[in-house]
Scaffold this motif. Sequence first.
Motif, PDB file in Angstrom:
ATOM      1  N   PHE A 186       0.832  -1.207   0.000  1.00  0.00           N
ATOM      2  CA  PHE A 186       0.000   0.000   0.000  1.00  0.00           C
ATOM      3  C   PHE A 186       0.867   1.258   0.000  1.00  0.00           C
ATOM      4  CE2 PHE A 186      -2.345   3.384   2.260  1.00  0.00           C
ATOM      5  CZ  PHE A 186      -3.279   3.628   1.270  1.00  0.00           C
ATOM      6  N   ARG A 225       2.095   1.788  -3.461  1.00  0.00           N
ATOM      7  CA  ARG A 225       1.010   2.227  -4.346  1.00  0.00           C
ATOM      8  C   ARG A 225       0.633   3.675  -4.044  1.00  0.00           C
ATOM      9  NH1 ARG A 225      -3.724  -2.024  -4.294  1.00  0.00           N
ATOM     10  NH2 ARG A 225      -4.386  -0.868  -6.120  1.00  0.00           N
ATOM     11  N   SER A 237      -6.616   7.847   5.518  1.00  0.00           N
ATOM     12  CA  SER A 237      -6.560   6.542   4.850  1.00  0.00           C
ATOM     13  C   SER A 237      -7.574   6.430   3.721  1.00  0.00           C
ATOM     14  CB  SER A 237      -6.826   5.418   5.851  1.00  0.00           C
ATOM     15  OG  SER A 237      -5.757   5.335   6.748  1.00  0.00           O
ATOM     16  N   ALA A 286      -6.459   8.306   0.717  1.00  0.00           N
ATOM     17  CA  ALA A 286      -5.331   7.704  -0.005  1.00  0.00           C
ATOM     18  C   ALA A 286      -5.728   6.386  -0.679  1.00  0.00           C
ATOM     19  CB  ALA A 286      -4.162   7.470   0.947  1.00  0.00           C
ATOM     20  N   GLY A 287      -6.855   5.805  -0.240  1.00  0.00           N
ATOM     21  CA  GLY A 287      -7.325   4.592  -0.908  1.00  0.00           C
ATOM     22  C   GLY A 287      -6.969   3.301  -0.212  1.00  0.00           C
ATOM     23  N   ASN A 288      -6.718   3.362   1.087  1.00  0.00           N
ATOM     24  CA  ASN A 288      -6.416   2.142   1.835  1.00  0.00           C
ATOM     25  C   ASN A 288      -7.662   1.254   1.875  1.00  0.00           C
ATOM     26  OD1 ASN A 288      -5.777   0.207   3.763  1.00  0.00           O
ATOM     27  ND2 ASN A 288      -4.491   1.633   4.904  1.00  0.00           N
ATOM     28  N   PRO A 316      -5.375   3.424  -5.531  1.00  0.00           N
ATOM     29  CA  PRO A 316      -4.414   4.243  -4.772  1.00  0.00           C
ATOM     30  C   PRO A 316      -3.279   4.803  -5.632  1.00  0.00           C
ATOM     31  CG  PRO A 316      -4.812   2.143  -3.654  1.00  0.00           C
ATOM     32  CD  PRO A 316      -5.587   2.106  -4.932  1.00  0.00           C
ATOM     33  N   GLU A 317      -2.719   3.946  -6.527  1.00  0.00           N
ATOM     34  CA  GLU A 317      -1.589   4.423  -7.331  1.00  0.00           C
ATOM     35  C   GLU A 317      -2.002   5.518  -8.304  1.00  0.00           C
ATOM     36  OE1 GLU A 317      -2.676   1.301  -6.986  1.00  0.00           O
ATOM     37  OE2 GLU A 317      -2.347   0.068  -8.770  1.00  0.00           O
ATOM     38  N   SER A 323      -2.314   8.802  -6.466  1.00  0.00           N
ATOM     39  CA  SER A 323      -1.003   9.410  -6.292  1.00  0.00           C
ATOM     40  C   SER A 323      -0.558  10.106  -7.574  1.00  0.00           C
ATOM     41  CB  SER A 323       0.001   8.322  -5.883  1.00  0.00           C
ATOM     42  OG  SER A 323       1.317   8.807  -6.004  1.00  0.00           O
ATOM     43  N   PHE A 325      -1.092  13.099  -2.193  1.00  0.00           N
ATOM     44  CA  PHE A 325       0.034  12.550  -1.441  1.00  0.00           C
ATOM     45  C   PHE A 325      -0.374  12.368   0.013  1.00  0.00           C
ATOM     46  CE2 PHE A 325       3.670  12.911   1.343  1.00  0.00           C
ATOM     47  CZ  PHE A 325       4.613  12.107   0.735  1.00  0.00           C
ATOM     48  N   LEU A 326      -0.139  11.170   0.522  1.00  0.00           N
ATOM     49  CA  LEU A 326      -0.381  10.947   1.954  1.00  0.00           C
ATOM     50  C   LEU A 326       0.961  10.811   2.661  1.00  0.00           C
ATOM     51  CD1 LEU A 326      -2.081  10.201   4.479  1.00  0.00           C
ATOM     52  CD2 LEU A 326      -2.032   7.828   3.701  1.00  0.00           C
ATOM     53  N   GLY A 327       1.197  11.709   3.612  1.00  0.00           N
ATOM     54  CA  GLY A 327       2.368  11.551   4.481  1.00  0.00           C
ATOM     55  C   GLY A 327       1.939  10.638   5.610  1.00  0.00           C
ATOM     56  N   PHE A 328       2.531   9.451   5.672  1.00  0.00           N
ATOM     57  CA  PHE A 328       2.061   8.429   6.614  1.00  0.00           C
ATOM     58  C   PHE A 328       2.406   8.779   8.064  1.00  0.00           C
ATOM     59  CE2 PHE A 328       0.832   4.443   4.257  1.00  0.00           C
ATOM     60  CZ  PHE A 328       0.830   5.016   2.998  1.00  0.00           C
ATOM     61  N   PRO A 331       5.363   5.572   8.670  1.00  0.00           N
ATOM     62  CA  PRO A 331       5.938   5.154   7.382  1.00  0.00           C
ATOM     63  C   PRO A 331       6.468   3.724   7.454  1.00  0.00           C
ATOM     64  CG  PRO A 331       6.683   7.353   7.971  1.00  0.00           C
ATOM     65  CD  PRO A 331       6.011   6.783   9.192  1.00  0.00           C
ATOM     66  N   GLU A 371       9.239  11.420   4.635  1.00  0.00           N
ATOM     67  CA  GLU A 371       7.919  11.614   4.030  1.00  0.00           C
ATOM     68  C   GLU A 371       7.878  12.955   3.300  1.00  0.00           C
ATOM     69  OE1 GLU A 371       6.915   8.263   4.426  1.00  0.00           O
ATOM     70  OE2 GLU A 371       4.949   9.192   4.369  1.00  0.00           O
ATOM     71  N   GLN A 422       9.841  12.799   0.143  1.00  0.00           N
ATOM     72  CA  GLN A 422       9.082  12.150  -0.930  1.00  0.00           C
ATOM     73  C   GLN A 422       8.039  13.092  -1.513  1.00  0.00           C
ATOM     74  OE1 GLN A 422       7.659   8.163   0.202  1.00  0.00           O
ATOM     75  NE2 GLN A 422       9.332   8.078   1.656  1.00  0.00           N
ATOM     76  N   LEU A 436       7.635  14.313  -5.395  1.00  0.00           N
ATOM     77  CA  LEU A 436       6.444  14.011  -6.201  1.00  0.00           C
ATOM     78  C   LEU A 436       5.585  15.243  -6.489  1.00  0.00           C
ATOM     79  CD1 LEU A 436       5.486  10.596  -4.541  1.00  0.00           C
ATOM     80  CD2 LEU A 436       6.692  10.949  -6.694  1.00  0.00           C
TER      81      LEU A 436
END
Lengths: 457, 257
Positions: A397, A400, B45, B48-50, B72-73, B76, B81-84, B87, B155, B158, B162
């Motif tokens: 995930f 992705r 979540s 972001a598409g979890n 999810p991809e 993106s 963009f999801l900063g977890f 991570p 994060e 990244q 992106l």
Amino acid sequence: MNMGEVVPKTDIVKKLVDSYYRNADILNKSNSVFINEKREEGIKYFKKLGIPGRKNENYKYTNLEPVFSHPFRNAISPSNKYFDRDQIFKCDIPTLDTNVILLLNGFYFDRKTPLRELSSGALVGSFAKASTEYPELVEKYYGKYAQITNEGLVALNSAFVQDGIFIYVPKGIVLQKPLQIVNLIASDDDIMVQHRNLFVLEENTGATVIVCDHTFSPHKFLTNSVTEIYAGPDSRFNFTKVQNEHNDAMQISHTYLNQGENSKVTSNLITLHGGLVRNNFFVRLNGNGCENNTTGLFLVDKRQHIDNYAYIDHAKPYCTSNQLFKGVLDDFATGAFNGKILVRRNAQKTQAYQANNNILLTNDARMNTKPQLEIYADDVKCSHGATVGQLDEDALFYMRARGIGEREARLMLMYAFANEIINQIKVEPLRERINHLVDMRLRGELSRCQNCAMNCG
Amino acid sequence: MLSIKNLRVSIEGKEILGGINLEVKAGEIHAIMGPNGSGKSTLASVLAGNNLVEVIEGEVLYMGKDLLKILPEERSRQGIFLGFQYPIEIPGVSMVNFLKTALNEHRKYNGLEPLSASDFLKVMREKKALVEIASSLTNRSVNEGFSGGEKKRNEIFQMAMLEPKLAILDETDSGLDIDALKVVANGVNKLKTKENATIVITHYQRLLNYIIPDYVHVLYDGKIVKTGGKELAIELEEKGYEWISKELAINSSPAIL
């Protein structure tokens, strides 16, 4: 794999024993008296031991009965087929500066110079030739560790032994160039190949050997090979075996490695492809202060079957061994790992580690893993562990969520998983090559021997 | 840019968000604050598409498109963009390979050629300087052996690579010391333009001293119960989340007399 009719084991054994006596003249022709004496012993034990069945704990997950049921022609003479190596065979690694040695259907290919003496005094070439030219040297090591008294298939190999690769590195010599052995099977019919390799490294020597197994025609093949390696005191030996055979190829390989004091041996067993693969890897740490690293990687799919058996015998104190086997199983593939560490009573200060990690990509793929420790010394550090799991969903995930497609993310994770083993390969161009092959294999772009003109399975 | 309407979601059958409404326009910074367990991370979540999060009802439009139908991809690549908050470590996958693959997927989506190795490294160098992340980290496997603070910094790195249109930063400030917090906030501010938007999810007001929000929303028990300007965050910090619960209790309980 469609195996056809399964013949009862007693009949298979009888058939092979009959074939032995019928062909005794041919078999005895090209080797030394000593090898021929051992041959007699071999057939005697094979008669007694037969082909290991499922009742044999060590072969529980690999049924060899259907494997030997097939009416293979026993390849006891070199094939006369014309073969232009450079024309159709491009499997060598372009940037790798190696001395390429070719074995065709178990026989040393270059008949003009069957045994080369390198400038250092090292010998490389045909096992059969070595057994007649240097009988004392071969006798000193041949069959000293390989067990004919308890392994039926090693006994069988010893009965039918004809040729293979012989490497001898005399005391104090380090071979600068890696030796690449290309073990090729190509025939117009279904054959059984039983070659025998003997690698002898004397005291304070060094060598790197790469064995690449390939199949080159769309027939059923069965290999039952034995390799004996003697790594003398203070020697350094790097061994890589790359198995890349088609789906109708079955390979049973037995490797016996005997290490002397303070020797260091690294072995990598990379199984890219093959219908049925069984690798037996026996290591005896037979002197103080040995180091042994044995790693394996296998990638199987469809109905392929892989079974790795590793046995590390800590016979002497102050030795270290590391075993790491990793596998990725897709589709209906099945696999087994059986790793055993034996620490003998006097082998104090042993450090022995073993791990087997597997990834199953489908619900139908199956893996059986059995790590075993048998410790009789009291001052040792040992560990073992095994995992069977799926790809890390959280990592998928995360990838992705950064825009990496699911397929690519899965490939990257599988590749990362495999990479730990690939990184163990010491010869850099080979490592890069294996990297590339594994990448292609995982992408499904390598369904058989690469660069192979034949469209076999 | 983002329009959430009456979004209700559950995780493992338990309703976590009970009807969220939120409008985010380009150029805006929204802060979502709330006590633990209020549903902040669930909101991140679902955006972001979890697939652990199940949508019961509601609608999320991103640039006019139904976001909930997008993989999810794809989200993106389209600029989310999801900063977890936590991570993920990915042993064996190098930061360089990870980011190069991700960046080139984004480029492909936008009809651009993949970056050459040298161009990629050039971009990476620039962005590294922006978030002050050490090469010793970017030469490793993704997040492997990174400290909590290093992961958070990674994060933001990244994110810089992106260049998202909508960044959702889930508790990016948690576990950071004050210096790391400044670096992270500084990174976010430098990446801010009139065209992009940021949703900062945080438990504390502290981060909002450095990232100044246009709107502050209080998420409580799965609902946005209060919305205000940046001063709301300060008020929250002073009075605590109990203040909200008390206020809610007063508003919702019928007058007893």
